[in-house]
Design an enzyme around this catalytic site. Structure first.
Site, PDB file in Angstrom:
ATOM      1  N   TYR A  21     -66.341 -41.207  16.112  1.00  0.00           N
ATOM      2  CA  TYR A  21     -67.353 -41.761  15.206  1.00  0.00           C
ATOM      3  C   TYR A  21     -68.372 -40.702  14.781  1.00  0.00           C
ATOM      4  O   TYR A  21     -69.520 -41.032  14.471  1.00  0.00           O
ATOM      5  CB  TYR A  21     -68.043 -42.962  15.864  1.00  0.00           C
ATOM      6  CG  TYR A  21     -67.213 -44.239  15.831  1.00  0.00           C
ATOM      7  CD1 TYR A  21     -66.505 -44.616  14.688  1.00  0.00           C
ATOM      8  CD2 TYR A  21     -67.164 -45.095  16.932  1.00  0.00           C
ATOM      9  CE1 TYR A  21     -65.747 -45.783  14.652  1.00  0.00           C
ATOM     10  CE2 TYR A  21     -66.415 -46.270  16.899  1.00  0.00           C
ATOM     11  CZ  TYR A  21     -65.717 -46.606  15.760  1.00  0.00           C
ATOM     12  OH  TYR A  21     -64.982 -47.774  15.716  1.00  0.00           O
ATOM     13  N   HIS A  51     -60.138 -51.067  14.408  1.00  0.00           N
ATOM     14  CA  HIS A  51     -60.341 -49.805  13.688  1.00  0.00           C
ATOM     15  C   HIS A  51     -59.027 -49.412  13.043  1.00  0.00           C
ATOM     16  O   HIS A  51     -57.957 -49.599  13.639  1.00  0.00           O
ATOM     17  CB  HIS A  51     -60.765 -48.679  14.649  1.00  0.00           C
ATOM     18  CG  HIS A  51     -60.609 -47.315  14.026  1.00  0.00           C
ATOM     19  ND1 HIS A  51     -61.584 -46.764  13.226  1.00  0.00           N
ATOM     20  CD2 HIS A  51     -59.568 -46.436  14.019  1.00  0.00           C
ATOM     21  CE1 HIS A  51     -61.150 -45.587  12.773  1.00  0.00           C
ATOM     22  NE2 HIS A  51     -59.937 -45.367  13.247  1.00  0.00           N
TER      23      HIS A  51
HETATM   24  N1  UDP Z   1     -70.549 -50.262  11.896  1.00  0.00           N
HETATM   25  C1  UDP Z   1     -71.694 -51.022  12.171  1.00  0.00           C
HETATM   26  N2  UDP Z   1     -72.623 -51.179  11.171  1.00  0.00           N
HETATM   27  C2  UDP Z   1     -72.476 -50.628   9.946  1.00  0.00           C
HETATM   28  C3  UDP Z   1     -71.336 -49.844   9.674  1.00  0.00           C
HETATM   29  C4  UDP Z   1     -70.385 -49.690  10.667  1.00  0.00           C
HETATM   30  O1  UDP Z   1     -71.847 -51.536  13.277  1.00  0.00           O
HETATM   31  O2  UDP Z   1     -73.365 -50.801   9.082  1.00  0.00           O
HETATM   32  C5  UDP Z   1     -69.538 -50.086  12.944  1.00  0.00           C
HETATM   33  C6  UDP Z   1     -68.340 -51.046  12.763  1.00  0.00           C
HETATM   34  O3  UDP Z   1     -67.869 -51.424  14.045  1.00  0.00           O
HETATM   35  C7  UDP Z   1     -67.348 -50.151  12.037  1.00  0.00           C
HETATM   36  C8  UDP Z   1     -67.595 -48.811  12.733  1.00  0.00           C
HETATM   37  O4  UDP Z   1     -69.010 -48.759  12.904  1.00  0.00           O
HETATM   38  O5  UDP Z   1     -66.024 -50.624  12.187  1.00  0.00           O
HETATM   39  C9  UDP Z   1     -67.121 -47.606  11.963  1.00  0.00           C
HETATM   40  O6  UDP Z   1     -67.744 -47.603  10.697  1.00  0.00           O
HETATM   41  P1  UDP Z   1     -66.937 -47.187   9.381  1.00  0.00           P
HETATM   42  O7  UDP Z   1     -67.946 -46.989   8.301  1.00  0.00           O
HETATM   43  O8  UDP Z   1     -66.025 -46.059   9.693  1.00  0.00           O
HETATM   44  O9  UDP Z   1     -66.131 -48.535   9.040  1.00  0.00           O
HETATM   45  P2  UDP Z   1     -64.580 -48.916   9.198  1.00  0.00           P
HETATM   46  O10 UDP Z   1     -63.785 -47.691   8.826  1.00  0.00           O
HETATM   47  O11 UDP Z   1     -64.362 -49.340  10.628  1.00  0.00           O
HETATM   48  O12 UDP Z   1     -64.360 -50.046   8.242  1.00  0.00           O
HETATM   49 MG    MG Z   2     -63.963 -45.778   9.572  1.00  0.00          MG
END
Ligand code: UDP
Ligand code: MG
Length: 156
Positions: A49, A115
Site C-alpha cells: 500500500y 484487493h
Molecule cells: N481505502 C480506504 N479509504 C479510501 C481509499 C482506500 O480505506 O478513501 C482502502 C480500501 O480498503 C482500498 C485500499 O485502501 O481497497 C486500497 O486503496 P486503492 O485506492 O488502491 O483502492 P482499490 O484498488 O482497492 O480499489
Molecule cells: Mg489499489
C-alpha cells in the site's frame, strides 16, 4: 497468459465469504493458478500500500489487513487484470454496482472484502510479492476451447 493478484481481505475471511468469492472467479472461467492463506505483516503492507502512505487512513488500513489472515490468489485469463477489476467494482462498496463483488458483499469503502491488481504492470509486481515461483502452477486446462474463441486463443 495474463495474471492478476487477488487478496480476500481479513473482513471477508471473518464473514465467511472465502468460498463465494473464489467461486465467482471460477465461474467466470478465470483459471486459479495460485492459492494460499497468509498472515500479512507491517513490512509487506508498507510495500503493498505504498501509494497510500500519505493518506490519513494508512495505519488503520494496515491494521485492518492484519487482524486475520488473507487468502491470496493468482488468476489467469485473457485480459485478466481488467476483467477482475470489473468483477471487483468500485473501491467504495456503497458505490460499487450490484453484481460486482464489492457491490454485492460490502457496505464499506475500507472493509471492502477484496484487493485486485489495478494494472498489468502492478499485477506482475504483486504476483511476485505474494507468491514464490514454486507456489504458482502451470497446467493445461481441459476446457479452454469452450472458454475462448479461435482468435482469442491466438492472443493467449
Ligand atoms: N481505502 C480506504 N479509504 C479510501 C481509499 C482506500 O480505506 O478513501 C482502502 C480500501 O480498503 C482500498 C485500499 O485502501 O481497497 C486500497 O486503496 P486503492 O485506492 O488502491 O483502492 P482499490 O484498488 O482497492 O480499489
Ligand atoms: Mg489499489
Amino acid at each position: 497468459m495474463e495474471k492478476s493478484l487477488i487478496l480476500i481481505k481479513p473482513n471477508a475471511v471473518q464473514r465467511g465469504l472465502i468460498g463465494e468469492i473464489i467461486a465467482r472467479f471460477e465461474r467466470k472461467a478465470l483459471h486459479v493458478t495460485g492459492l494460499k492463506m497468509i498472515q500479512l505483516d507491517d513490512a509487506l503492507l508498507n510495500e503493498h500500500y505504498a501509494h497510500l502512505r500519505e493518506r490519513s487512513f494508512f495505519t488503520i488500513l494496515k491494521e485492518s489487513m492484519m487482524v486475520a489472515p488473507v487468502v491470496a490468489m493468482c488468476v489467469e485469463g485473457l485480459d485478466a487484470v481488467e476483467t477482475v477489476r470489473m468483477m471487483v467494482g468500485a473501491t467504495n462498496s456503497r458505490k460499487a454496482l450490484p453484481g460486482t463483488i464489492r457491490g454485492d458483499f460490502s457496505m464499506s469503502g475500507e472493509q471492502n472484502v477484496i484487493h485486485a491488481s489495478d494494472s498489468v504492470e502492478n499485477a506482475l509486481i504483486e504476483v511476485k510479492r505474494f507468491f514464490n515461483e514454486g507456489e504458482l502452477f502451470e497446467y493445461q486446462s481441459a476446457v479452454t476451447s469452450f472458454e475462448y474463441g479461435g482468435e482469442e486463443k491466438a492472443r493467449m
